[in-house]
Design a protein around this motif. Structure first.
Motif, PDB file in Angstrom:
ATOM      1  N   LEU A  38      16.493  18.986 -14.471  1.00 54.03           N
ATOM      2  CA  LEU A  38      17.117  18.291 -13.378  1.00 54.03           C
ATOM      3  C   LEU A  38      16.420  18.624 -12.291  1.00 54.03           C
ATOM      4  O   LEU A  38      15.882  19.610 -11.761  1.00 54.03           O
ATOM      5  CB  LEU A  38      18.167  18.601 -12.938  1.00 54.03           C
ATOM      6  CG  LEU A  38      19.890  18.905 -14.144  1.00 54.03           C
ATOM      7  CD1 LEU A  38      21.100  19.156 -14.008  1.00 54.03           C
ATOM      8  CD2 LEU A  38      20.061  17.298 -14.016  1.00 54.03           C
ATOM      9  N   ASN A  57      25.594  16.086 -24.761  1.00 45.81           N
ATOM     10  CA  ASN A  57      24.982  16.978 -24.472  1.00 45.81           C
ATOM     11  C   ASN A  57      23.772  17.468 -25.501  1.00 45.81           C
ATOM     12  O   ASN A  57      23.882  18.588 -25.979  1.00 45.81           O
ATOM     13  CB  ASN A  57      25.622  17.903 -25.152  1.00 45.81           C
ATOM     14  CG  ASN A  57      27.374  17.974 -23.530  1.00 45.81           C
ATOM     15  OD1 ASN A  57      26.486  18.104 -21.963  1.00 45.81           O
ATOM     16  ND2 ASN A  57      28.737  17.564 -23.769  1.00 45.81           N
ATOM     17  N   LYS A  72      25.974  14.640  -8.825  1.00 44.30           N
ATOM     18  CA  LYS A  72      25.237  15.610  -7.735  1.00 44.30           C
ATOM     19  C   LYS A  72      25.189  15.961  -5.980  1.00 44.30           C
ATOM     20  O   LYS A  72      26.331  16.602  -5.093  1.00 44.30           O
ATOM     21  CB  LYS A  72      25.380  16.762  -8.343  1.00 44.30           C
ATOM     22  CG  LYS A  72      25.256  17.506  -9.876  1.00 44.30           C
ATOM     23  CD  LYS A  72      24.405  18.232 -10.538  1.00 44.30           C
ATOM     24  CE  LYS A  72      24.854  18.955 -11.619  1.00 44.30           C
ATOM     25  NZ  LYS A  72      23.769  19.886 -12.395  1.00 44.30           N
ATOM     26  N   TYR A  92      23.547  10.590 -19.495  1.00 41.61           N
ATOM     27  CA  TYR A  92      24.191  11.961 -18.620  1.00 41.61           C
ATOM     28  C   TYR A  92      23.251  12.424 -17.691  1.00 41.61           C
ATOM     29  O   TYR A  92      24.067  12.529 -16.512  1.00 41.61           O
ATOM     30  CB  TYR A  92      24.666  12.870 -19.829  1.00 41.61           C
ATOM     31  CG  TYR A  92      25.353  13.926 -19.256  1.00 41.61           C
ATOM     32  CD1 TYR A  92      26.992  13.876 -19.143  1.00 41.61           C
ATOM     33  CD2 TYR A  92      25.077  15.393 -19.324  1.00 41.61           C
ATOM     34  CE1 TYR A  92      27.632  15.479 -18.243  1.00 41.61           C
ATOM     35  CE2 TYR A  92      25.115  16.436 -18.583  1.00 41.61           C
ATOM     36  CZ  TYR A  92      26.463  16.656 -18.149  1.00 41.61           C
ATOM     37  OH  TYR A  92      27.432  17.267 -17.988  1.00 41.61           O
ATOM     38  N   THR A  93      22.692  12.810 -18.350  1.00 37.20           N
ATOM     39  CA  THR A  93      21.734  13.671 -16.944  1.00 37.20           C
ATOM     40  C   THR A  93      21.538  12.302 -15.975  1.00 37.20           C
ATOM     41  O   THR A  93      21.474  12.960 -14.250  1.00 37.20           O
ATOM     42  CB  THR A  93      20.013  13.953 -17.786  1.00 37.20           C
ATOM     43  OG1 THR A  93      19.947  14.253 -18.622  1.00 37.20           O
ATOM     44  CG2 THR A  93      19.468  14.295 -16.511  1.00 37.20           C
ATOM     45  N   ASP A 135      24.555  12.740 -13.895  1.00 43.65           N
ATOM     46  CA  ASP A 135      24.517  14.259 -12.924  1.00 43.65           C
ATOM     47  C   ASP A 135      23.898  14.240 -12.125  1.00 43.65           C
ATOM     48  O   ASP A 135      24.479  14.393 -11.035  1.00 43.65           O
ATOM     49  CB  ASP A 135      24.725  14.863 -14.110  1.00 43.65           C
ATOM     50  CG  ASP A 135      24.637  15.819 -13.548  1.00 43.65           C
ATOM     51  OD1 ASP A 135      25.901  15.966 -13.591  1.00 43.65           O
ATOM     52  OD2 ASP A 135      23.828  17.408 -14.227  1.00 43.65           O
ATOM     53  N   SER A 169      32.675   8.270 -15.147  1.00 41.95           N
ATOM     54  CA  SER A 169      32.357   9.971 -14.696  1.00 41.95           C
ATOM     55  C   SER A 169      32.370  10.124 -13.362  1.00 41.95           C
ATOM     56  O   SER A 169      33.106  11.077 -13.083  1.00 41.95           O
ATOM     57  CB  SER A 169      30.928   9.808 -14.444  1.00 41.95           C
ATOM     58  OG  SER A 169      30.501   9.996 -15.938  1.00 41.95           O
TER      59      SER A 169
END
Length: 332
Positions: A197, A191, A250, A242-243, A246, A279
């Motif tokens: 995104l 973070n 999603k 992480y991005t 993610d 994750s």
């Protein structure tokens, strides 16, 4: 039923032997020369395949304790992949099958990644969703049977594996950079930095924008502090990883909700990424999914996945036409 399988789609020369659905050997020769150029050089890959393919296939047979006479079919990667690299494996497999008088089986490289889940237990139940992620592809595949698959979402531009490698190159990490981002990310704060995104309709992906955003981010930070990358490498890697993860999860979550399928798998080279593996397991617990992750040796390119795909095609009698005629060379 004993099959010799050949994989030569990119920069790994691999051969495997499978008997009645059980992998008996899986040999991989990695081409290290590409590290000098920061990426795979197709012509060098083709030449290396020519050097490696015979000893790799011979070792696969020896490790499996079988001879050429024991083989019932030869399988090979038809594509997708680098043209010259594929030609080496295709030519080898075709000539060997013709010489032995046995069937030839062509395999789609990406379908083979999905079917790597059927090499070992536990195996997903049908239907299941497979997030197939590699250097050239990013797909969500609905799998209804070993040979019945439907792509319900895919990238509109770049693959997530390419995004990992390109961001690593911007960080001046050596090739292949994706695994190094994963390594540095383990000690960083995911973070620490935020990246925009992409907004894509449906279940499709886009990764070109985030690469551009990351490039501008680094340029700005380095202008203000020339030592920024060195001082913050762990946090930067953790944040971009992480991005990217993610974005993938999603869309996978949305696909599960739309289809009602809770049997979820990942496959392809990027499925070796520890951040993605961790994750998806966490999301699986929250969403009550049954999550399937292949062993590391079956994530990256290998012939065992070609072999298991060929196993199912052999059962269905799905063989290549090996007819050889002089008319094929005549232009009327």
């Amino acid at each position: 039923m004993t099959i010799l399988a050949i994989e030569s789609s990119c920069d790994e020369t691999s051969a495997a032997v499978i008997t009645n659905g059980e992998i008996r050997s899986n040999v991989v020769a990695t081409q290290l020369i590409h590290t000098l150029y920061g990426g795979v050089v197709p012509e060098l890959a083709s030449r290396a395949h020519q050097q490696h393919i015979l000893p790799v296939a011979d070792k696969a047979l020896n490790d499996a304790k079988v001879t050429k006479k024991d083989l019932d079919a030869i399988a090979f990667t038809r594509g997708p992949g680098l043209l010259g690299a594929l030609l080496v494996g295709t030519s080898f497999a075709k000539s060997m099958a013709l010489g032995l008088g046995i069937p030839l089986i062509e395999v789609n490289h990406m379908q083979a990644h999905v079917l790597a889940h059927f090499i070992d237990d536990p195996k997903p139940a049908f239907p299941f969703l497979c997030l197939t992620v590699s250097g050239g592809h990013t797909q969500i595949v609905k799998v209804s049977s070993p040979l019945e698959m439907e792509i319900i979402g895919e990238t509109r531009d770049d693959a997530v594996g390419e995004a990992f490698d390109k961001t690593a190159k911007l960080l001046e990490l050596p090739y292949p950079g994706g695994p190094l981002i994963d390594k540095y990310a383990a000690a960083g704060d995911p973070n620490a930095y935020a990246f925009p995104l992409p907004e894509m309709p449906g279940l499709d992906f886009s990764f070109s924008g985030i690469k551009t955003s990351f490039m501008y981010f680094l340029q700005k930070q380095v202008r203000e502090n020339p030592a920024f990358i060195t001082e913050n490498i762990a946090d930067v890697c953790a944040s971009i990883q992480y991005t990217l993860v993610d974005i993938l999860l999603k869309k996978l979550k949305k696909a599960s909700r739309e289809t009602g399928i809770k049997e979820i798998a990942i496959a392809g080279g990027v499925s070796a990424n520890s951040g993605l593996r961790k994750s998806i397991l966490e999301m699986g617990q929250n969403q009550r999914w049954n999550v399937y992750i292949p062993a590391f040796e079956y994530c990256t390119d290998n012939a065992a996945m070609i072999a298991i795909a060929a196993h199912y095609k052999f059962i269905e009698g799905d063989f290549c036409d090996q007819t050889v005629s002089p008319l094929a060379r005549m232009d009327f």
